[in-house]
Scaffold this motif. Sequence first.
Motif, short mmCIF file in Angstrom:
data_model
loop_
_atom_site.label_atom_id
_atom_site.label_comp_id
_atom_site.label_asym_id
_atom_site.label_seq_id
_atom_site.Cartn_x
_atom_site.Cartn_y
_atom_site.Cartn_z
N GLU A 253 0.83 -1.18 0.02
CA GLU A 253 0.12 0.08 0.32
C GLU A 253 0.89 1.18 -0.04
OE1 GLU A 253 -1.83 3.12 1.82
OE2 GLU A 253 -1.05 1.84 3.40
N GLN A 254 0.63 2.04 -0.63
CA GLN A 254 1.41 3.27 -0.97
C GLN A 254 2.07 4.09 0.17
OE1 GLN A 254 -0.26 6.52 -3.63
NE2 GLN A 254 1.52 6.16 -5.07
N PHE A 255 1.01 4.35 0.97
CA PHE A 255 1.76 5.11 2.45
C PHE A 255 2.50 4.17 3.09
CE2 PHE A 255 1.07 7.06 6.40
CZ PHE A 255 2.03 8.17 6.41
N LYS A 256 2.18 3.05 3.49
CA LYS A 256 2.90 2.09 4.00
C LYS A 256 4.49 2.01 3.50
CE LYS A 256 2.95 -2.83 5.28
NZ LYS A 256 2.04 -3.96 5.13
N TYR A 257 4.53 1.89 2.22
CA TYR A 257 5.63 1.86 1.35
C TYR A 257 6.47 3.22 1.69
CZ TYR A 257 9.20 1.04 -2.24
OH TYR A 257 10.12 1.07 -2.98
N ILE A 258 5.79 4.41 1.70
CA ILE A 258 6.71 5.61 1.86
C ILE A 258 7.30 5.60 3.17
CG2 ILE A 258 6.23 7.86 2.11
CD1 ILE A 258 4.17 7.69 -0.26
N LYS A 259 6.46 5.13 4.22
CA LYS A 259 7.08 5.12 5.43
C LYS A 259 8.12 4.37 5.76
CE LYS A 259 3.19 4.22 7.87
NZ LYS A 259 2.18 4.03 9.08
N LYS A 260 8.21 3.03 5.01
CA LYS A 260 9.16 2.01 5.23
C LYS A 260 10.52 2.74 4.67
CE LYS A 260 8.45 -1.55 2.72
NZ LYS A 260 8.33 -3.08 2.08
N ILE A 261 10.34 3.41 3.40
CA ILE A 261 11.62 4.13 2.54
C ILE A 261 11.93 5.07 3.47
CG2 ILE A 261 12.21 5.08 0.48
CD1 ILE A 261 11.75 1.98 0.32
#
Length: 56
Positions: free
Chosen positions: A46-54
Amino acid sequence: MNKQYQIFISSTYVDLKEERKAIIEAILNSKHIPAGMESFSASNDEQFKYIKKIIG
């Protein structure tokens, strides 16, 4: 101690190209690291989850 931050740039891409270029330049001039979705590889997360991980 000088801290260096990674700053996520969130906007539409095509219609704000010049604005994104200006903000990226300002971030770099401030000795920080700009980050936008165009810098990331494709993911099934999911986009926001991915952003937070990066940028976490």
